[in-house]
Design a protein around this motif. Structure first.
Motif, PDB file in Angstrom:
ATOM      1  N   CYS A   1      45.975  47.734  29.969  1.00  0.00           N
ATOM      2  CA  CYS A   1      46.119  48.635  31.125  1.00  0.00           C
ATOM      3  C   CYS A   1      46.658  49.997  30.689  1.00  0.00           C
ATOM      4  CB  CYS A   1      47.057  48.017  32.160  1.00  0.00           C
ATOM      5  SG  CYS A   1      47.274  49.039  33.627  1.00  0.00           S
TER       6      CYS A   1
ATOM      7  N   PRO B   1      47.012  47.006  42.979  1.00  0.00           N
ATOM      8  CA  PRO B   1      46.584  46.148  41.873  1.00  0.00           C
ATOM      9  C   PRO B   1      47.285  46.500  40.560  1.00  0.00           C
ATOM     10  CG  PRO B   1      44.677  46.865  43.118  1.00  0.00           C
ATOM     11  CD  PRO B   1      45.865  47.622  43.643  1.00  0.00           C
ATOM     12  N   ARG B   2      47.465  47.782  40.305  1.00  0.00           N
ATOM     13  CA  ARG B   2      48.108  48.219  39.068  1.00  0.00           C
ATOM     14  C   ARG B   2      49.548  47.733  39.014  1.00  0.00           C
ATOM     15  NH1 ARG B   2      51.584  51.993  37.657  1.00  0.00           N
ATOM     16  NH2 ARG B   2      51.504  52.975  39.692  1.00  0.00           N
TER      17      ARG B   2
ATOM     18  N   THR C   1      42.437  37.980  30.737  1.00  0.00           N
ATOM     19  CA  THR C   1      42.184  39.130  31.604  1.00  0.00           C
ATOM     20  C   THR C   1      42.274  40.478  30.906  1.00  0.00           C
ATOM     21  OG1 THR C   1      44.497  39.289  32.294  1.00  0.00           O
ATOM     22  CG2 THR C   1      43.043  37.888  33.611  1.00  0.00           C
TER      23      THR C   1
ATOM     24  N   CYS D   1      44.794  40.528  48.177  1.00  0.00           N
ATOM     25  CA  CYS D   1      43.585  40.928  47.460  1.00  0.00           C
ATOM     26  C   CYS D   1      42.361  40.254  48.066  1.00  0.00           C
ATOM     27  CB  CYS D   1      43.716  40.548  45.985  1.00  0.00           C
ATOM     28  SG  CYS D   1      42.229  40.888  45.021  1.00  0.00           S
TER      29      CYS D   1
ATOM     30  N   ALA E   1      44.936  42.003  30.081  1.00  0.00           N
ATOM     31  CA  ALA E   1      45.964  42.690  30.861  1.00  0.00           C
ATOM     32  C   ALA E   1      46.763  43.726  30.078  1.00  0.00           C
ATOM     33  CB  ALA E   1      46.908  41.668  31.481  1.00  0.00           C
TER      34      ALA E   1
ATOM     35  N   TYR F   1      40.668  42.138  36.783  1.00  0.00           N
ATOM     36  CA  TYR F   1      41.678  42.008  37.825  1.00  0.00           C
ATOM     37  C   TYR F   1      41.466  40.776  38.698  1.00  0.00           C
ATOM     38  CZ  TYR F   1      43.708  46.576  36.936  1.00  0.00           C
ATOM     39  OH  TYR F   1      44.351  47.626  36.362  1.00  0.00           O
TER      40      TYR F   1
ATOM     41  N   CYS G   1      42.274  51.515  39.708  1.00  0.00           N
ATOM     42  CA  CYS G   1      42.126  50.254  40.446  1.00  0.00           C
ATOM     43  C   CYS G   1      42.736  50.381  41.846  1.00  0.00           C
ATOM     44  CB  CYS G   1      42.783  49.102  39.686  1.00  0.00           C
ATOM     45  SG  CYS G   1      44.510  49.385  39.255  1.00  0.00           S
TER      46      CYS G   1
ATOM     47  N   LEU H   1      49.669  44.011  38.327  1.00  0.00           N
ATOM     48  CA  LEU H   1      49.348  43.736  36.924  1.00  0.00           C
ATOM     49  C   LEU H   1      50.514  44.082  36.008  1.00  0.00           C
ATOM     50  CD1 LEU H   1      46.803  43.142  34.907  1.00  0.00           C
ATOM     51  CD2 LEU H   1      47.009  45.591  34.551  1.00  0.00           C
TER      52      LEU H   1
ATOM     53  N   CYS I   1      38.115  47.065  41.763  1.00  0.00           N
ATOM     54  CA  CYS I   1      39.032  47.406  40.667  1.00  0.00           C
ATOM     55  C   CYS I   1      38.409  47.074  39.311  1.00  0.00           C
ATOM     56  CB  CYS I   1      40.356  46.677  40.837  1.00  0.00           C
ATOM     57  SG  CYS I   1      40.202  44.916  41.170  1.00  0.00           S
ATOM     58  N   ASP I   2      37.722  45.938  39.231  1.00  0.00           N
ATOM     59  CA  ASP I   2      37.044  45.558  37.986  1.00  0.00           C
ATOM     60  C   ASP I   2      35.989  46.594  37.594  1.00  0.00           C
ATOM     61  OD1 ASP I   2      38.522  43.229  37.973  1.00  0.00           O
ATOM     62  OD2 ASP I   2      36.798  41.885  38.100  1.00  0.00           O
TER      63      ASP I   2
ATOM     64  N   CYS J   1      37.701  50.049  36.227  1.00  0.00           N
ATOM     65  CA  CYS J   1      38.728  50.000  35.182  1.00  0.00           C
ATOM     66  C   CYS J   1      38.172  50.452  33.834  1.00  0.00           C
ATOM     67  CB  CYS J   1      39.293  48.589  35.057  1.00  0.00           C
ATOM     68  SG  CYS J   1      40.589  48.467  33.802  1.00  0.00           S
TER      69      CYS J   1
END
Length: 117
Positions: free
Chosen positions: A16, A37-38, A11, A61, A13, A77, A22, A41, A67-68, A71
């Protein structure tokens, strides 16, 4: 491979920037002041275990991909959420469909043959 390794690798991740875009675009976050979402994550990365989040947050969600799309770090996400949900299933935690199954119901209705012709 452990859960957290797969989560980060698949992902992106760790990229970030914690900019919050997001969360700013998320329709669920606009409705619920506790969903972000943040935070999911970054919390998962720092705590390295998704069970540290309330079950409702993990299943709230809608996977709409907003969000994708916004970003700047190209974090996936939706894949992230799917991996967390899979982990919850492996750990025998009960999950709840975020939209109560309404999308599947609408799809079935739309695909059903029209009986009134």
């Amino acid at each position: 491979m452990q859960y957290d390794e797969k989560l980060v690798r698949e992902t992106n991740a760790f990229s970030c920037l914690e900019c919050g875009k997001c969360t700013g675009t998320c329709p669920v976050a606009r409705y619920s002041s506790t969903f972000s979402p943040r935070q999911i994550l970054t919390g998962s990365i720092h705590n390295s275990h998704p069970s540290s989040f309330p079950k409702a947050d993990l299943w709230s969600c809608l996977t709409c991909k907003r969000c994708d799309e916004v970003c700047p770090s190209d974090i996936k996400y939706i894949d992230f959420i799917h991996l967390i949900r899979q982990f919850q299933g492996i750990e025998n935690r009960e999950g709840t469909c975020s939209h109560g199954g309404i999308l599947e119901s609408i799809s079935k209705i739309m695909m059903a043959p029209n009986l009134k012709q």
